[in-house]
Write a protein that holds these residues in place. Sequence first.
Motif, PDB file in Angstrom:
ATOM      1  N   LYS A   1      -9.573  -6.169 -11.013  1.00 22.82           N
ATOM      2  CA  LYS A   1      -8.512  -6.745 -10.168  1.00 22.82           C
ATOM      3  C   LYS A   1      -8.461  -6.394  -8.776  1.00 22.82           C
ATOM      4  O   LYS A   1      -8.092  -6.991  -7.786  1.00 22.82           O
ATOM      5  N   HIS A   2      -9.096  -5.217  -8.579  1.00 25.27           N
ATOM      6  CA  HIS A   2      -9.183  -4.482  -7.282  1.00 25.27           C
ATOM      7  C   HIS A   2     -10.636  -4.185  -6.568  1.00 25.27           C
ATOM      8  O   HIS A   2     -10.535  -3.731  -5.647  1.00 25.27           O
ATOM      9  N   THR A   3     -11.646  -4.993  -7.322  1.00 25.47           N
ATOM     10  CA  THR A   3     -13.043  -4.559  -6.702  1.00 25.47           C
ATOM     11  C   THR A   3     -13.155  -5.170  -5.541  1.00 25.47           C
ATOM     12  O   THR A   3     -12.758  -6.420  -5.513  1.00 25.47           O
ATOM     13  N   ASP A   4     -13.753  -5.002  -4.564  1.00 23.51           N
ATOM     14  CA  ASP A   4     -14.056  -5.216  -3.078  1.00 23.51           C
ATOM     15  C   ASP A   4     -15.044  -6.586  -3.425  1.00 23.51           C
ATOM     16  O   ASP A   4     -16.020  -6.225  -4.075  1.00 23.51           O
ATOM     17  N   ASN A   5     -14.533  -7.645  -2.952  1.00 21.69           N
ATOM     18  CA  ASN A   5     -15.276  -8.830  -3.023  1.00 21.69           C
ATOM     19  C   ASN A   5     -16.888  -8.857  -2.509  1.00 21.69           C
ATOM     20  O   ASN A   5     -17.556  -9.482  -3.189  1.00 21.69           O
ATOM     21  N   VAL A   6     -16.972  -8.240  -1.414  1.00 22.22           N
ATOM     22  CA  VAL A   6     -18.279  -8.018  -0.900  1.00 22.22           C
ATOM     23  C   VAL A   6     -19.277  -7.496  -2.080  1.00 22.22           C
ATOM     24  O   VAL A   6     -20.246  -7.782  -2.065  1.00 22.22           O
ATOM     25  N   LEU A   7     -18.699  -6.100  -2.444  1.00 23.03           N
ATOM     26  CA  LEU A   7     -19.351  -5.550  -3.327  1.00 23.03           C
ATOM     27  C   LEU A   7     -19.672  -6.155  -4.601  1.00 23.03           C
ATOM     28  O   LEU A   7     -20.823  -5.911  -5.053  1.00 23.03           O
ATOM     29  N   ARG A   8     -18.923  -6.856  -4.921  1.00 23.77           N
ATOM     30  CA  ARG A   8     -18.859  -7.431  -6.249  1.00 23.77           C
ATOM     31  C   ARG A   8     -19.851  -8.744  -6.068  1.00 23.77           C
ATOM     32  O   ARG A   8     -20.733  -8.905  -7.101  1.00 23.77           O
ATOM     33  N   ASP A   9     -19.869  -9.260  -4.787  1.00 26.02           N
ATOM     34  CA  ASP A   9     -20.944 -10.547  -4.811  1.00 26.02           C
ATOM     35  C   ASP A   9     -22.221  -9.969  -5.000  1.00 26.02           C
ATOM     36  O   ASP A   9     -23.245 -10.508  -5.388  1.00 26.02           O
ATOM     37  N   ILE A  10     -22.661  -8.873  -4.362  1.00 28.82           N
ATOM     38  CA  ILE A  10     -23.863  -8.300  -4.488  1.00 28.82           C
ATOM     39  C   ILE A  10     -24.200  -7.890  -5.711  1.00 28.82           C
ATOM     40  O   ILE A  10     -25.355  -8.191  -6.211  1.00 28.82           O
ATOM     41  N   LEU A  11     -23.180  -7.322  -6.461  1.00 34.98           N
ATOM     42  CA  LEU A  11     -23.850  -6.880  -7.776  1.00 34.98           C
ATOM     43  C   LEU A  11     -23.813  -8.235  -8.663  1.00 34.98           C
ATOM     44  O   LEU A  11     -24.735  -8.016  -9.389  1.00 34.98           O
ATOM     45  N   GLU A  12     -23.331  -9.101  -8.317  1.00 33.83           N
ATOM     46  CA  GLU A  12     -23.364 -10.402  -9.284  1.00 33.83           C
ATOM     47  C   GLU A  12     -24.873 -10.952  -9.170  1.00 33.83           C
ATOM     48  O   GLU A  12     -25.412 -11.433  -9.960  1.00 33.83           O
ATOM     49  N   LYS A  13     -25.006 -10.912  -7.924  1.00 34.52           N
ATOM     50  CA  LYS A  13     -26.664 -11.346  -7.547  1.00 34.52           C
ATOM     51  C   LYS A  13     -27.765 -10.684  -8.206  1.00 34.52           C
ATOM     52  O   LYS A  13     -28.701 -11.323  -8.402  1.00 34.52           O
ATOM     53  N   TYR A  14     -27.457  -9.510  -8.323  1.00 35.48           N
ATOM     54  CA  TYR A  14     -28.391  -8.617  -9.277  1.00 35.48           C
ATOM     55  C   TYR A  14     -28.170  -8.688 -10.598  1.00 35.48           C
ATOM     56  O   TYR A  14     -29.003  -7.837 -11.380  1.00 35.48           O
TER      57      TYR A  14
END
Length: 241
Positions: free
Chosen positions: A108-121
């Motif tokens: 619920k509180h994960t940074d969106n930029v960080l999450r997007d990068i991790l999703e791409k990997y």
Amino acid sequence: MEKNYKYFLVDYRAKKQIKALRNMGNNVIPVYSHPHLQSPVSAHPDMLIYSIYNHVIYAPGTSYTTLRAIRSLGFNLIKGATTLTCNYPGDIAYNIARIGNKIFHNLKHTDNVLRDILEKYGFTFVHVNQGYTKCNVCILNDYAVITEDKGIASVLEREGIDTLLLPPGNVRLPGYSYGFIGGASGALNDDILVFTGRIRDKAVSKRIEGFAEKHNKIIKYLSDNEIIDIGSIISLNQESL
């Protein structure tokens, strides 16, 4: 992939631990205080910075001195979207734990930029209620973890990760009742796990040493003083896919 890190992020106030790491031949980048966080954790790397492959995602307001040192080593600096605040859950956006190909955090509180990068990997995301996830887990390898948090332990075991659950209160964090085992440790490479100091409870210490031996880890202590939470010893990963 064999891990043999070269650079480590450490709270600048942990002078004894920084000296010990450098004496072991490691390069240490001090992390300086963030103006929005509570003083005891204001320079904790696991609150401010997340490293994945050649990327370093950081919270807005992270010390320019720290960021300049990281950039000079060739890492790609990426500013996160979340501005931290001093109280939970406003301070947890970057405090995630990566174990193998899975990301554990209060999603619920994960940074969106960080999450997007991790999703791409291609990482898989697993929700846990504990927002200070990285603080709360000492990662031995992709299949073994130590924690004092029952909720995290339950999720990790469900995900097939061998988990040693310890009683809370063995790690000191000045300004708080106690700290966490993840914040008092770090991996130097595939073989060596370091702790900031020693746990006074001999029974708990023996359980940790036995668990480490089970997973072929060598433990080294950066101090003979009482173990202390310094916000993790964070490696900067120059891994590639």
